[in-house]
Motif scaffolding. Structure first.
Motif, PDB file in Angstrom:
ATOM      1  N   GLU A 150       5.375  -3.630   8.967  1.00  0.00           N
ATOM      2  CA  GLU A 150       5.439  -2.443   9.721  1.00  0.00           C
ATOM      3  C   GLU A 150       6.210  -1.426  10.106  1.00  0.00           C
ATOM      4  N   ASN A 151       7.312  -3.129  10.422  1.00  0.00           N
ATOM      5  CA  ASN A 151       8.734  -1.777  10.977  1.00  0.00           C
ATOM      6  C   ASN A 151       8.662  -1.432  10.295  1.00  0.00           C
ATOM      7  N   HIS A 182      -1.277  -2.908   0.620  1.00  0.00           N
ATOM      8  CA  HIS A 182      -1.078  -2.721   2.087  1.00  0.00           C
ATOM      9  C   HIS A 182      -0.138  -1.775   2.897  1.00  0.00           C
ATOM     10  N   MET A 183       0.605  -0.475   2.272  1.00  0.00           N
ATOM     11  CA  MET A 183       1.107   0.424   2.840  1.00  0.00           C
ATOM     12  C   MET A 183       0.040   1.058   3.635  1.00  0.00           C
ATOM     13  N   SER A 184      -1.325   1.154   2.350  1.00  0.00           N
ATOM     14  CA  SER A 184      -2.929   2.439   3.157  1.00  0.00           C
ATOM     15  C   SER A 184      -3.012   1.452   4.537  1.00  0.00           C
ATOM     16  N   ARG A 185      -3.320  -0.304   4.253  1.00  0.00           N
ATOM     17  CA  ARG A 185      -3.409  -0.375   5.500  1.00  0.00           C
ATOM     18  C   ARG A 185      -2.462  -0.149   7.143  1.00  0.00           C
ATOM     19  N   ILE A 186      -1.240  -0.390   6.847  1.00  0.00           N
ATOM     20  CA  ILE A 186       0.028   0.212   7.594  1.00  0.00           C
ATOM     21  C   ILE A 186      -0.290   1.482   8.228  1.00  0.00           C
ATOM     22  N   ARG A 187      -1.148   2.543   7.398  1.00  0.00           N
ATOM     23  CA  ARG A 187      -0.499   3.465   8.069  1.00  0.00           C
ATOM     24  C   ARG A 187      -1.481   3.953   8.921  1.00  0.00           C
ATOM     25  N   SER A 189      -3.273   1.399  11.043  1.00  0.00           N
ATOM     26  CA  SER A 189      -3.509   0.782  12.302  1.00  0.00           C
ATOM     27  C   SER A 189      -2.031   1.599  13.126  1.00  0.00           C
ATOM     28  N   ILE A 190      -1.111   1.890  12.125  1.00  0.00           N
ATOM     29  CA  ILE A 190      -0.087   2.998  13.457  1.00  0.00           C
ATOM     30  C   ILE A 190      -0.187   4.490  13.675  1.00  0.00           C
TER      31      ILE A 190
END
Length: 191
Positions: A150-151, A182-187, A189-190
């Motif tokens: 995430e960071n 995982h990248m899709s989930r991070i995008r 959530s951010i």
């Protein structure tokens, strides 16, 4: 020759006393256009050029267990090459592909080495360029070990927001060491 490239050289060299040597550098480069999905160099072939990217994005990648992994993204107004292959005339361990149509300024190895030996401005340019790249590589490696996915994504968002608009998600995920899922989930959530 490109005013953008001239200004880029001046910025990297950062020594106006060497400006008289710039015309020789500028005339040593020639234009090359790459269409989307074409290669500057393919893995196991010799890289014959060092380039300045006037426009477009070049993806450096390797294949691991049949899966393409992005190792670097060459952006507009930067230089790139498969440097070891280019300088040592050996097969490249990576491919460099155009992710979009690219306008490049390129130089061959013979001309490059001649400039490095005879042109003080080019020698200064190359030294400063390599030093800056080492700093970036060091930061990138430390980030991979110390930052959460995430960071790493947030840092990319802050430092290179244009990438998120111009580079497909799976290339960015690979570059950040994150799975596409995982990248899709991070995008999400951010946002």
């Amino acid at each position: 020759m490109s005013l953008i490239f001239s200004n880029y050289l001046k910025n990297i060299i950062n020594n106006s006393s060497l400006d008289d040597f710039l015309p020789e550098i500028l005339t040593s480069f020639s234009e090359l256009k790459l269409t989307r999905n074409s290669y500057l160099v393919e893995s196991e072939k010799i890289c014959t050029t060092f380039c300045f990217i006037e426009s477009g994005i070049l993806q450096h990648s390797i294949i691991i267990l049949g899966e393409e992994k992005t190792t670097y993204l060459g952006l507009k107004n930067t230089c790139t090459s498969s440097l070891k292959s280019f300088l040592q005339n050996t097969p490249s361990r990576k491919s460099i592909k155009a992710l979009s149509d690219c306008n490049l300024l390129v130089i061959d190895a013979v001309s490059f080495k001649k400039l490095l030996k005879e042109n003080p401005a080019f020698k200064e340019f190359y030294y400063n360029l390599i030093e800056n790249q080492i700093f970036l590589i060091d930061d990138y490696r430390i980030d991979l070990l110390t930052l959460t996915p995430e960071n790493r994504y947030k840092k990319l968002l802050n430092n290179e927001p244009i990438l998120l608009q111009e580079v497909p998600l799976h290339y960015l995920a690979s570059f950040l060491g994150i799975s596409s899922r995982h990248m899709s989930r991070i995008r999400k959530s951010i946002k």
